[in-house]
Design a protein around this motif. Structure first.
Motif, PDB file in Angstrom:
ATOM      1  N   ALA A  20     162.404  24.842  56.622  1.00  0.00           N
ATOM      2  CA  ALA A  20     161.019  24.435  55.378  1.00  0.00           C
ATOM      3  C   ALA A  20     161.814  24.031  53.948  1.00  0.00           C
ATOM      4  N   SER A  21     163.247  24.158  53.753  1.00  0.00           N
ATOM      5  CA  SER A  21     163.969  23.861  52.796  1.00  0.00           C
ATOM      6  C   SER A  21     164.409  22.376  52.358  1.00  0.00           C
ATOM      7  N   GLY A  22     164.091  21.698  53.964  1.00  0.00           N
ATOM      8  CA  GLY A  22     165.102  20.716  53.811  1.00  0.00           C
ATOM      9  C   GLY A  22     165.732  20.438  54.823  1.00  0.00           C
ATOM     10  N   MET A  23     166.865  21.103  55.390  1.00  0.00           N
ATOM     11  CA  MET A  23     167.478  20.833  56.477  1.00  0.00           C
ATOM     12  C   MET A  23     167.261  20.381  57.910  1.00  0.00           C
ATOM     13  N   ARG A  24     167.224  18.757  57.922  1.00  0.00           N
ATOM     14  CA  ARG A  24     166.250  19.087  58.881  1.00  0.00           C
ATOM     15  C   ARG A  24     167.330  18.504  59.973  1.00  0.00           C
ATOM     16  N   THR A  25     168.926  18.284  59.116  1.00  0.00           N
ATOM     17  CA  THR A  25     169.734  17.728  60.324  1.00  0.00           C
ATOM     18  C   THR A  25     170.612  18.645  61.470  1.00  0.00           C
ATOM     19  N   ALA A  26     170.808  18.287  62.551  1.00  0.00           N
ATOM     20  CA  ALA A  26     171.376  18.981  63.302  1.00  0.00           C
ATOM     21  C   ALA A  26     172.693  17.799  63.883  1.00  0.00           C
ATOM     22  N   ILE A  27     174.334  19.030  63.864  1.00  0.00           N
ATOM     23  CA  ILE A  27     175.145  18.295  64.375  1.00  0.00           C
ATOM     24  C   ILE A  27     175.054  19.087  65.666  1.00  0.00           C
ATOM     25  N   LEU A  28     175.631  18.096  67.022  1.00  0.00           N
ATOM     26  CA  LEU A  28     175.632  18.925  68.533  1.00  0.00           C
ATOM     27  C   LEU A  28     177.708  18.007  68.274  1.00  0.00           C
ATOM     28  N   PRO A  29     178.434  19.468  68.698  1.00  0.00           N
ATOM     29  CA  PRO A  29     180.035  18.852  68.800  1.00  0.00           C
ATOM     30  C   PRO A  29     180.382  18.945  70.160  1.00  0.00           C
ATOM     31  N   LEU A  30     180.954  18.373  70.903  1.00  0.00           N
ATOM     32  CA  LEU A  30     181.248  18.385  71.744  1.00  0.00           C
ATOM     33  C   LEU A  30     182.422  18.400  72.059  1.00  0.00           C
ATOM     34  N   GLY A  31     183.329  19.553  72.619  1.00  0.00           N
ATOM     35  CA  GLY A  31     184.454  19.428  73.439  1.00  0.00           C
ATOM     36  C   GLY A  31     184.889  19.446  74.646  1.00  0.00           C
ATOM     37  N   ALA A  46     172.532  20.257  57.395  1.00  0.00           N
ATOM     38  CA  ALA A  46     172.535  19.977  58.496  1.00  0.00           C
ATOM     39  C   ALA A  46     173.138  21.596  58.731  1.00  0.00           C
ATOM     40  N   LEU A  47     172.462  21.966  59.892  1.00  0.00           N
ATOM     41  CA  LEU A  47     173.351  23.052  60.925  1.00  0.00           C
ATOM     42  C   LEU A  47     173.897  23.244  61.672  1.00  0.00           C
ATOM     43  N   VAL A  48     174.399  23.233  62.151  1.00  0.00           N
ATOM     44  CA  VAL A  48     175.631  22.825  63.798  1.00  0.00           C
ATOM     45  C   VAL A  48     174.963  23.689  64.903  1.00  0.00           C
ATOM     46  N   LEU A  49     175.352  23.018  65.686  1.00  0.00           N
ATOM     47  CA  LEU A  49     174.880  23.510  67.323  1.00  0.00           C
ATOM     48  C   LEU A  49     176.636  24.419  67.756  1.00  0.00           C
ATOM     49  N   PRO A  50     176.199  24.882  69.187  1.00  0.00           N
ATOM     50  CA  PRO A  50     177.314  25.687  69.500  1.00  0.00           C
ATOM     51  C   PRO A  50     177.708  24.582  69.885  1.00  0.00           C
ATOM     52  N   THR A  51     179.297  24.794  70.374  1.00  0.00           N
ATOM     53  CA  THR A  51     180.075  23.233  70.849  1.00  0.00           C
ATOM     54  C   THR A  51     179.913  23.694  72.286  1.00  0.00           C
ATOM     55  N   VAL A  52     179.497  21.951  72.806  1.00  0.00           N
ATOM     56  CA  VAL A  52     179.631  22.544  74.305  1.00  0.00           C
ATOM     57  C   VAL A  52     181.192  22.365  74.894  1.00  0.00           C
ATOM     58  N   ARG A  53     181.501  23.394  75.409  1.00  0.00           N
ATOM     59  CA  ARG A  53     182.784  23.377  75.906  1.00  0.00           C
ATOM     60  C   ARG A  53     183.420  22.870  77.251  1.00  0.00           C
ATOM     61  N   LEU A  54     182.563  21.840  77.602  1.00  0.00           N
ATOM     62  CA  LEU A  54     183.473  21.222  79.116  1.00  0.00           C
ATOM     63  C   LEU A  54     182.441  20.362  78.726  1.00  0.00           C
ATOM     64  N   GLY A  55     184.277  19.253  79.261  1.00  0.00           N
ATOM     65  CA  GLY A  55     183.306  17.926  78.857  1.00  0.00           C
ATOM     66  C   GLY A  55     183.613  16.559  80.184  1.00  0.00           C
ATOM     67  N   CYS A  56     183.530  15.792  79.898  1.00  0.00           N
ATOM     68  CA  CYS A  56     184.296  14.541  81.360  1.00  0.00           C
ATOM     69  C   CYS A  56     185.837  14.737  81.468  1.00  0.00           C
ATOM     70  N   SER A  57     186.314  15.760  81.889  1.00  0.00           N
ATOM     71  CA  SER A  57     187.738  15.699  81.644  1.00  0.00           C
ATOM     72  C   SER A  57     188.017  15.705  83.739  1.00  0.00           C
ATOM     73  N   ALA A  58     187.954  14.625  84.530  1.00  0.00           N
ATOM     74  CA  ALA A  58     188.224  14.486  85.688  1.00  0.00           C
ATOM     75  C   ALA A  58     189.859  13.770  85.889  1.00  0.00           C
ATOM     76  N   HIS A  59     189.973  13.533  84.875  1.00  0.00           N
ATOM     77  CA  HIS A  59     191.732  12.989  84.090  1.00  0.00           C
ATOM     78  C   HIS A  59     192.342  13.435  83.892  1.00  0.00           C
ATOM     79  N   HIS A  60     192.113  14.820  84.068  1.00  0.00           N
ATOM     80  CA  HIS A  60     193.031  15.907  83.720  1.00  0.00           C
ATOM     81  C   HIS A  60     193.020  16.761  84.552  1.00  0.00           C
ATOM     82  N   LEU A  61     192.333  16.314  85.930  1.00  0.00           N
ATOM     83  CA  LEU A  61     192.408  17.293  86.927  1.00  0.00           C
ATOM     84  C   LEU A  61     193.668  18.161  87.974  1.00  0.00           C
ATOM     85  N   GLY A  62     194.462  16.955  87.919  1.00  0.00           N
ATOM     86  CA  GLY A  62     196.001  16.913  88.141  1.00  0.00           C
ATOM     87  C   GLY A  62     196.759  18.392  87.235  1.00  0.00           C
TER      88      GLY A  62
END
Length: 256
Positions: free
Chosen positions: A23-34, A66-82
């Motif tokens: 309501a105060s104007g904070m209409r931006t959200a940030i979605l961090p990926l990890g 802006a407000l910050v969403l919870p970080t997505v803590r799983l990513g595209c990491s197939a190249h590290h599966l070794g």
């Protein structure tokens, strides 16, 4: 807004507090990926997610609405599966998570969302995600993704220019310094060792993403962590936060 909020992370706010922020104007959200993946013998698997956590707040502070969403803590990491412990999700899984988060934001009245990643392995997805999400989301929600990994590496190289250390983009002097700034107790300083001594470029990134990190860097390190310091870590964080905030400010459409 007359006064800035001291807590910008949605998960630490109550629902009425989020409503008041909107309501105060904070209409931006940030979605961090990890990600949750190996970072050599001296850093924990949480590096990219811890990094994304902090960058999200720094960017929100710079944007001011802006407000910050919870970080997505799983990513595209197939190249590290070794390397044991690494977890990876399919690109379509990560895309679906981003879509679902954005759809929720639209319901609540957010008008902008910035998606960024502290894990370079997510960048191929981010390079295409704006069009994919925008075609399925309400037109009122402006989706902006940051997908310039080269700009991030250049910011790190500028920060370490006087040290002579090698920025390779993974568990190197930049990421190691960032962890010294964020969670110094998590850095195993006695296990620090240099890895692949080649500068990260498109050709090397392609080799890493297709053949896996272990094939080019048996110890899991791309670059050289020696010379790391918390001061350097704070400098790297600030430089990338500025980069992300400037990108968002330049891309957002004015709210109507």
């Amino acid at each position: 807004m007359e006064e800035r909020m001291s807590e910008l992370r949605i998960e630490h706010l109550t629902s009425p507090e989020v409503a008041d922020a909107l309501a105060s104007g904070m209409r931006t959200a940030i979605l961090p990926l990890g990600a949750t993946e190996q970072h050599g013998a001296h850093l924990p698997l949480s590096v990219d997610s811890d990094h994304a956590d902090r960058l999200g707040v720094l960017v929100a502070e710079r944007l001011g609405d802006a407000l910050v969403l919870p970080t997505v803590r799983l990513g595209c990491s197939a190249h590290h599966l070794g390397f044991p412990g690494t977890l990876s999700v399919r690109p379509e899984t990560l895309e679906a998570i981003c879509f679902d988060c954005c759809e929720s934001l639209a319901v609540h009245g957010f008008r902008r969302v910035l998606i960024f990643s502290a894990h370079i392995g997510n960048y191929p997805l981010l390079s295409e995600i704006e069009a994919k999400l925008s075609s399925r989301l309400p037109a009122e929600l402006d989706v902006v993704a940051f997908a310039d990994s080269a700009a991030v590496l250049d910011a790190w190289r500028t920060a370490v220019a006087d040290l002579g250390s090698q920025v390779g983009g993974h568990a190197d002097v930049a990421e190691s310094s960032i962890m010294l700034a964020l969670r110094p107790e998590s850095v195993r300083a006695d296990r620090v060792a240099p890895g692949l001594a080649e500068p990260m470029d498109d050709a090397l990134l392609a080799r890493v993403l297709t053949g896996g990190v272990k094939a080019v860097a048996p110890n899991g390190v791309l670059g050289d962590p020696r010379g790391m310091s918390s001061d350097l870590g704070f400098a790297c964080l600030s430089a990338v936060a500025n980069l992300l905030a400037e990108h968002a400010a330049a891309r957002y459409r004015p709210l109507t």
